[in-house]
Design a protein around this motif. Structure first.
Motif, PDB file in Angstrom:
ATOM      1  N   HIS A 226      -5.111  -0.245   5.539  1.00 40.04           N
ATOM      2  CA  HIS A 226      -5.937   0.427   4.549  1.00 40.04           C
ATOM      3  C   HIS A 226      -6.867   1.435   5.216  1.00 40.04           C
ATOM      4  O   HIS A 226      -7.308   1.243   6.354  1.00 40.04           O
ATOM      5  N   ALA A 227      -7.186   2.483   4.480  1.00 43.45           N
ATOM      6  CA  ALA A 227      -8.157   3.486   4.922  1.00 43.45           C
ATOM      7  C   ALA A 227      -9.208   3.663   3.840  1.00 43.45           C
ATOM      8  O   ALA A 227      -8.969   3.341   2.663  1.00 43.45           O
ATOM      9  N   THR A 228     -10.377   4.160   4.227  1.00 42.95           N
ATOM     10  CA  THR A 228     -11.406   4.440   3.238  1.00 42.95           C
ATOM     11  C   THR A 228     -10.937   5.569   2.321  1.00 42.95           C
ATOM     12  O   THR A 228     -10.065   6.368   2.672  1.00 42.95           O
ATOM     13  N   ILE A 229     -11.508   5.615   1.140  1.00 47.13           N
ATOM     14  CA  ILE A 229     -11.076   6.564   0.117  1.00 47.13           C
ATOM     15  C   ILE A 229     -11.213   8.009   0.617  1.00 47.13           C
ATOM     16  O   ILE A 229     -12.287   8.449   1.041  1.00 47.13           O
ATOM     17  N   GLY A 230     -10.091   8.738   0.574  1.00 45.17           N
ATOM     18  CA  GLY A 230     -10.084  10.136   0.987  1.00 45.17           C
ATOM     19  C   GLY A 230      -9.887  10.358   2.467  1.00 45.17           C
ATOM     20  O   GLY A 230      -9.805  11.510   2.915  1.00 45.17           O
ATOM     21  N   ASN A 231      -9.779   9.298   3.246  1.00 41.38           N
ATOM     22  CA  ASN A 231      -9.619   9.421   4.697  1.00 41.38           C
ATOM     23  C   ASN A 231      -8.287   8.847   5.167  1.00 41.38           C
ATOM     24  O   ASN A 231      -8.184   8.316   6.277  1.00 41.38           O
ATOM     25  N   GLY A 232      -7.281   8.985   4.314  1.00 46.40           N
ATOM     26  CA  GLY A 232      -5.951   8.498   4.646  1.00 46.40           C
ATOM     27  C   GLY A 232      -4.890   9.466   4.174  1.00 46.40           C
ATOM     28  O   GLY A 232      -5.182  10.607   3.784  1.00 46.40           O
ATOM     29  N   GLU A 233      -3.661   8.991   4.172  1.00 40.24           N
ATOM     30  CA  GLU A 233      -2.517   9.835   3.837  1.00 40.24           C
ATOM     31  C   GLU A 233      -2.360  10.059   2.330  1.00 40.24           C
ATOM     32  O   GLU A 233      -1.710  11.011   1.909  1.00 40.24           O
ATOM     33  N   ILE A 234      -2.944   9.202   1.523  1.00 39.24           N
ATOM     34  CA  ILE A 234      -2.852   9.396   0.065  1.00 39.24           C
ATOM     35  C   ILE A 234      -3.817  10.488  -0.371  1.00 39.24           C
ATOM     36  O   ILE A 234      -3.443  11.409  -1.103  1.00 39.24           O
ATOM     37  N   GLY A 235      -5.058  10.396   0.056  1.00 37.11           N
ATOM     38  CA  GLY A 235      -6.045  11.440  -0.211  1.00 37.11           C
ATOM     39  C   GLY A 235      -6.883  11.186  -1.452  1.00 37.11           C
ATOM     40  O   GLY A 235      -6.479  10.471  -2.375  1.00 37.11           O
ATOM     41  N   PHE A 236      -8.055  11.800  -1.449  1.00 36.93           N
ATOM     42  CA  PHE A 236      -9.012  11.565  -2.531  1.00 36.93           C
ATOM     43  C   PHE A 236      -8.485  12.051  -3.875  1.00 36.93           C
ATOM     44  O   PHE A 236      -8.607  11.353  -4.890  1.00 36.93           O
ATOM     45  N   GLU A 237      -7.922  13.241  -3.923  1.00 38.76           N
ATOM     46  CA  GLU A 237      -7.467  13.793  -5.209  1.00 38.76           C
ATOM     47  C   GLU A 237      -6.423  12.900  -5.851  1.00 38.76           C
ATOM     48  O   GLU A 237      -6.453  12.673  -7.066  1.00 38.76           O
ATOM     49  N   ALA A 238      -5.491  12.379  -5.057  1.00 36.76           N
ATOM     50  CA  ALA A 238      -4.441  11.517  -5.609  1.00 36.76           C
ATOM     51  C   ALA A 238      -5.016  10.197  -6.105  1.00 36.76           C
ATOM     52  O   ALA A 238      -4.609   9.683  -7.157  1.00 36.76           O
ATOM     53  N   LEU A 239      -5.979   9.640  -5.378  1.00 33.44           N
ATOM     54  CA  LEU A 239      -6.590   8.381  -5.803  1.00 33.44           C
ATOM     55  C   LEU A 239      -7.470   8.585  -7.034  1.00 33.44           C
ATOM     56  O   LEU A 239      -7.523   7.724  -7.913  1.00 33.44           O
ATOM     57  N   ALA A 240      -8.141   9.739  -7.113  1.00 36.84           N
ATOM     58  CA  ALA A 240      -8.901  10.061  -8.324  1.00 36.84           C
ATOM     59  C   ALA A 240      -7.963  10.208  -9.517  1.00 36.84           C
ATOM     60  O   ALA A 240      -8.302   9.818 -10.639  1.00 36.84           O
ATOM     61  N   ALA A 241      -6.761  10.746  -9.272  1.00 37.34           N
ATOM     62  CA  ALA A 241      -5.772  10.882 -10.350  1.00 37.34           C
ATOM     63  C   ALA A 241      -5.298   9.511 -10.825  1.00 37.34           C
ATOM     64  O   ALA A 241      -5.047   9.302 -12.021  1.00 37.34           O
TER      65      ALA A 241
END
Length: 277
Positions: A226-241
């Motif tokens: 796991h990575a902190t929100i926005g500091n990984g390969e998924i990214g903040f915009e995708a997690l916000a979506a």
């Protein structure tokens, strides 16, 4: 309204967890029912539970999520390991009735080279032995990353377990964003398609909670970091979506990111600014 929280230590009791949650502008939380590596559970204090409910009502905390220990492996090859899983499951479900109508999340297990079909059948057998007609708790199977011999890395595996359980109305799914990403579901580039696939195979009505985590790995890596929100390969915009998706936005979200309480508070603040209320 966004329902969001993080994983908190249960060592100080329900009221302390609720106060920690409120201190970082969270309105829910997740906790281990016992030491995550196994062992005897701490006795539940009825006075603490009453104080928690009074505080929770004041603060608008309605949904909390308990997490089974990592050592619970209902798909194990060894009888003693499965017996421990069943014993722990039954004990945890009995304890959950101190806070009725909540949720209990668990990893579906690892088949340990027995084969996926055997692992699925054994996990279903434990659920059939553990679930009971009187329980108010909804048991959630967590989506997994598919590393090693894990059960639950594909939606079809979760559906196969659910189909074998007699009290299927007591079951739901917790979607972990890091895990599904690592399992090969591209929630950054094709979230709608992933959810359509989940709906076709499992049923979107089964989805009861989201573990909102970034990942240190590329999509399909079949790892679990796991990575902190926005500091990984998924990214903040995708997690916000994910958080804002019409099919997901009303579910409770739980951070399991590698952070302390203050760090989780910063993540929650950032996510709240991105929430389309």
């Amino acid at each position: 309204m966004l329902t969001i929280g993080c994983h908190l230590s249960s060592s100080k009791g329900y009221l302390a967890m609720a106060k920690d949650a409120v201190s970082i502008d969270a309105n829910t939380f997740q906790f281990f029912t016992r030491n995550p590596r196994g062992g005897k559970a701490k006795a539940i204090d009825p006075d603490d539970v009453r104080a928690f409910y009074a505080f929770a009502e004041e603060q608008g905390i309605k949904t909390i999520l308990a997490h089974a220990p990592y050592t619970l492996n209902p798909a194990a090859a060894e009888d003693r390991v499965r017996e421990f899983a069943l014993m722990t499951f039954k004990d945890d479900l009995a304890r959950m009735e101190n806070t009725p109508h909540q949720m209990y999340n668990f990893h579906p297990g690892s088949h340990v080279k027995q084969g996926m079909e055997v692992g699925i059948a054994k996990t279903a057998d434990v659920l059939n032995d553990a679930l009971n007609d009187s329980q108010t708790t909804t048991v959630l199977l967590e989506t997994m990353s598919g590393k090693g011999t894990e059960v639950g890395g594909r939606f079809e595996e979760l559906a196969a377990i659910i189909d074998r359980v007699q009290l299927g109305d007591r079951l739901g799914v917790c979607l972990d964003t890091c895990h599904v990403w690592d399992a090969g579901y591209d929630i950054a580039g094709g979230l709608d398609g992933v959810l359509a696939e989940f709906d076709r195979i499992v049923g979107i009505d089964r989805l009861k909670a989201i573990h909102l985590n970034d990942s240190l790995n590329p999509c399909g890596a079949h790892k679990d970091r796991h990575a902190t929100i926005g500091n990984g390969e998924i990214g903040f915009e995708a997690l916000a979506a994910v958080m804002n998706h019409p099919l997901l936005r009303d579910l409770p979200f739980y951070l399991e990111t590698p952070n302390d309480l203050e760090g989780h508070g910063a993540e929650i603040a950032q996510l709240r600014t991105a929430y389309i209320g």
